[in-house]
Motif scaffolding. Structure first.
Motif, PDB file in Angstrom:
ATOM      1  N   TRP A 213       4.118  -5.500  -0.518  1.00  0.00           N
ATOM      2  CA  TRP A 213       3.186  -6.267   0.322  1.00  0.00           C
ATOM      3  C   TRP A 213       3.864  -7.550   0.788  1.00  0.00           C
ATOM      4  O   TRP A 213       4.282  -8.371  -0.021  1.00  0.00           O
ATOM      5  CB  TRP A 213       1.912  -6.590  -0.454  1.00  0.00           C
ATOM      6  CG  TRP A 213       1.131  -5.360  -0.804  1.00  0.00           C
ATOM      7  CD1 TRP A 213       1.298  -4.566  -1.898  1.00  0.00           C
ATOM      8  CD2 TRP A 213       0.080  -4.774  -0.040  1.00  0.00           C
ATOM      9  NE1 TRP A 213       0.414  -3.523  -1.867  1.00  0.00           N
ATOM     10  CE2 TRP A 213      -0.356  -3.616  -0.744  1.00  0.00           C
ATOM     11  CE3 TRP A 213      -0.554  -5.109   1.161  1.00  0.00           C
ATOM     12  CZ2 TRP A 213      -1.380  -2.791  -0.274  1.00  0.00           C
ATOM     13  CZ3 TRP A 213      -1.570  -4.301   1.631  1.00  0.00           C
ATOM     14  CH2 TRP A 213      -1.979  -3.157   0.909  1.00  0.00           C
ATOM     15  N   PRO A 227       0.906  -4.085   4.236  1.00  0.00           N
ATOM     16  CA  PRO A 227       1.762  -3.103   3.568  1.00  0.00           C
ATOM     17  C   PRO A 227       3.075  -2.965   4.327  1.00  0.00           C
ATOM     18  O   PRO A 227       3.077  -2.713   5.538  1.00  0.00           O
ATOM     19  CB  PRO A 227       0.937  -1.810   3.623  1.00  0.00           C
ATOM     20  CG  PRO A 227      -0.003  -1.998   4.760  1.00  0.00           C
ATOM     21  CD  PRO A 227      -0.272  -3.467   4.880  1.00  0.00           C
ATOM     22  N   THR A 340      -0.463   3.289   0.872  1.00  0.00           N
ATOM     23  CA  THR A 340      -0.038   1.957   0.474  1.00  0.00           C
ATOM     24  C   THR A 340       0.076   1.892  -1.039  1.00  0.00           C
ATOM     25  O   THR A 340      -0.567   2.662  -1.761  1.00  0.00           O
ATOM     26  CB  THR A 340      -1.041   0.891   0.956  1.00  0.00           C
ATOM     27  OG1 THR A 340      -2.329   1.191   0.405  1.00  0.00           O
ATOM     28  CG2 THR A 340      -1.123   0.869   2.465  1.00  0.00           C
TER      29      THR A 340
END
Length: 613
Positions: A213, A227, A340
């Protein structure tokens, strides 16, 4: 030389000899440059550097850490550090603590963006056939000490001190950047800390302190976390054309469909082009290597040279210039966004009140698995862990590391619910279910050779990533792979077998133990390594090419242990040609060290796949 960042005379330990002795420790002149760390012979009398003895490319380094000295080490071998790369640890002994600290700090700074940084390492030496820290006897065994995301480490607390509250993390200054990226997919914020992404818009990256992230700013000045696998560097236009799936599978019969793929030669690229030229009704694939001039320019057709690959692609989108067709359509097999790492920045402990259970998918060794929704809109799979089936405390700590693992061919762990019993494990949901069932029921009766090999390639690439992170699966099989809506395969349940509390499972004599997927060293000595995963991969290939038959179906477990140890191997499936079967048999070599790596297998499968086109 002016391009040398650091240079110093250190002692180096031989990497080739199995036994350690004073003869294995020699002084070398070490030089660190922007690209590599190299070591040389030197003339101690004249103080001059002599011939190159070896080097390690910085891009191949996975970890740099200190090493605890061996018992009774002489003074000159007290300040050791290790450079871990593909071939194992390079052990270097500095003369002082300050010199060691200086080199470790500089190397960590230079490799911090490497793709294959490991999650765990061994704090002690590999010596005389075992790791002195954890006593494991396999050199490729996963490390026993956890690294944090800054490539430092935090120790796992001992069970004896389980009630002791861990120290808070040491504050670190975030890495400040100003890189421009372009969104490949839309992203809707999941937490107040997230930032919305709109496809094809540009964003400025502010921090990359988390490997999954990144903190970003949009064109309106709004900041938040995104992401990192949803964006590509704006300057690197090649990413728009660069895919890994086979062109014939995803071209949808469009004349002029193309993609840029990795060549079998490292660092090189190939343009794959689908064409119906020459009166062909079904069309065919042509492959053109991107060549480089002595001046460093790129070309597909001579006399048409370009400074970058995107410029080359742009030209040939308008001009065939010797190819069978111009490049008309960018082939894309990524219409759906990737998973993600987590359901949002910082989401680790999931509130079960936000989970909706919709239907039961099946029952595994840990309990019931259900399909559900998170916050009413995001598809998830929820494993409800039955009490007494898992060493829960150990798994919960390990899961924090596992959640950071992210690859398109691994089932993504999103988080856990640990505040109640039973605990839940929340993962990515794949609509086509288990690979074994898919092979038996979901495929057509006559799958193509490309379809079958694509499945094998997906698994090899997911496992190559796990191998790069020093993770051992221990239970790789078709039943532990899942199939998404596009037919892509993802490996699941990696490493979970370590937390099974079941004597029948953990003993090779038990009926639940994966005897049919295990090599002789596991069956006889319970020695797990990445090489035992390689053996299991060969059996998985056999499952794919028999469309889900049971390996050694006429033998019981006791007979399998006896006969495999004596040299019995699975027969060649009817759907597998000799090249595919040779890949299987390479996984089943008696000596574990002679088996290939997953990286090598992935490249071999890819080469066979392109030959089919």
């Amino acid at each position: 030389m002016s391009d040398n960042i650091l240079e110093e005379i250190f002692i180096k330990r031989s990497q080739q000899k199995k036994k350690t002795s004073p003869l294995n420790y020699k002084e070398r002149w070490f030089v660190l440059t922007q690209d590599k760390i190299a070591y040389y012979d030197f003339d101690s009398d004249k103080g001059k550097r002599k011939g190159l003895r070896g080097s390690v490319d910085l891009e191949k380094i996975r970890c740099v850490e200190s090493v605890q000295p061996e018992p009774n080490s002489p003074p000159e071998r007290m300040y050791a550090f290790q450079v871990i790369y593909d071939e194992g640890p390079l052990y270097i002994f500095a003369k002082t603590e300050d010199a060691r600290a200086q080199w470790i700090k500089k190397l960590k700074e230079m490799v911090r963006f490497n793709k294959d940084l490991i999650q765990k390492y061994h704090p002690c030496f590999w010596a005389d056939g075992l790791w002195l820290c954890c006593k494991q006897e396999v050199k490729q065994a996963m490390g026993c000490k956890v690294l944090d995301n800054k490539n430092g480490f935090t120790s796992k607390p001992s069970r004896r001190w389980g009630s002791r509250k861990p120290l808070p993390p040491t504050p670190t200054e975030p890495l400040i950047l100003c890189m421009t990226v372009m969104a490949e997919y839309d992203y809707t914020p999941m937490t107040p800390q997230d930032l919305e992404l709109r496809k094809d818009e540009e964003y400025t990256i502010l921090e990359m302190s988390d490997q999954n992230w990144w903190k970003a700013r949009d064109k309106y000045g709004k900041e938040g976390y995104i992401p990192c696998n949803y964006v590509v560097e704006a300057a690197n236009g090649l990413e728009r054309f660069h895919l890994r799936k086979c062109l014939c599978v995803v071209s949808q019969n469009k004349d002029g469909g193309f993609l840029v793929r990795d060549s079998s030669k490292a660092g090189k690229y190939t343009v794959s082009l689908f064409s119906k030229g020459g009166g062909e009704t079904s069309g065919s694939c042509r492959h053109y290597n991107i060549c480089t001039t002595t001046q460093g320019q790129f070309y597909l057709a001579e006399k048409h040279n370009f400074g970058t690959i995107p410029e080359l692609i742009n030209y040939h989108q308008h001009n065939a210039a010797g190819m069978v067709s111009r490049l008309k359509y960018i082939v894309s097999n990524r219409a759906r966004p990737p998973s993600t790492a987590g359901l949002g920045y910082g989401v680790w402990e999931i509130d079960p009140r936000y989970l909706t259970f919709i239907k039961e998918l099946g029952t595994g060794q840990f309990g019931v698995v259900k399909y559900g929704k998170w916050q009413g809109q995001h598809d998830v799979a929820i494993k409800m862990i039955k009490e007494g089936s898992m060493s829960e405390d150990d798994f919960i700590e390990e899961a924090k590391i596992m959640m950071k693992l992210r690859h398109e061919n691994l089932v993504q762990l999103y988080g856990v619910c640990t505040k109640q019993r039973p605990i839940y494990i929340v993962t990515e949901f794949l609509s086509n279910g288990c690979l074994l069932t898919y092979l038996r029921e979901g495929l057509t009766q006559h799958p193509t050779a490309v379809q079958l090999l694509e499945m094998c390639k997906d698994v090899s690439e997911g496992m190559a990533y796990l191998e790069s992170q020093q993770y051992i699966h221990r239970d790789l099989a078709a039943r532990n792979c899942l199939v998404d809506g596009n037919g892509s395969i993802k490996v699941t349940d990696f490493g979970l077998s370590r937390y099974v509390l079941d004597d029948e499972y953990t003993s090779s004599a038990g009926s639940k133990f994966p005897v049919r997927w295990s090599p002789p060293e596991v069956l006889l000595y319970c020695k797990f390594s990445s090489k035992s995963d390689i053996w299991a991969y060969g059996v998985l290939l056999w499952e794919v090419y028999t469309l889900g038959r049971l390996p050694y179906e006429r033998l019981n477990n006791t007979e399998i242990v006896d006969q495999v140890s004596r040299g019995l191997r699975l027969f060649r499936p009817q759907l597998a040609n000799e090249k595919v079967y040779s890949i299987m048999t390479s996984c089943w070599l008696e000596k574990a060290d002679e088996r290939p790596t997953f990286q090598e297998l992935a490249m071999t499968v890819q080469d066979v796949l392109y030959e089919l086109q």
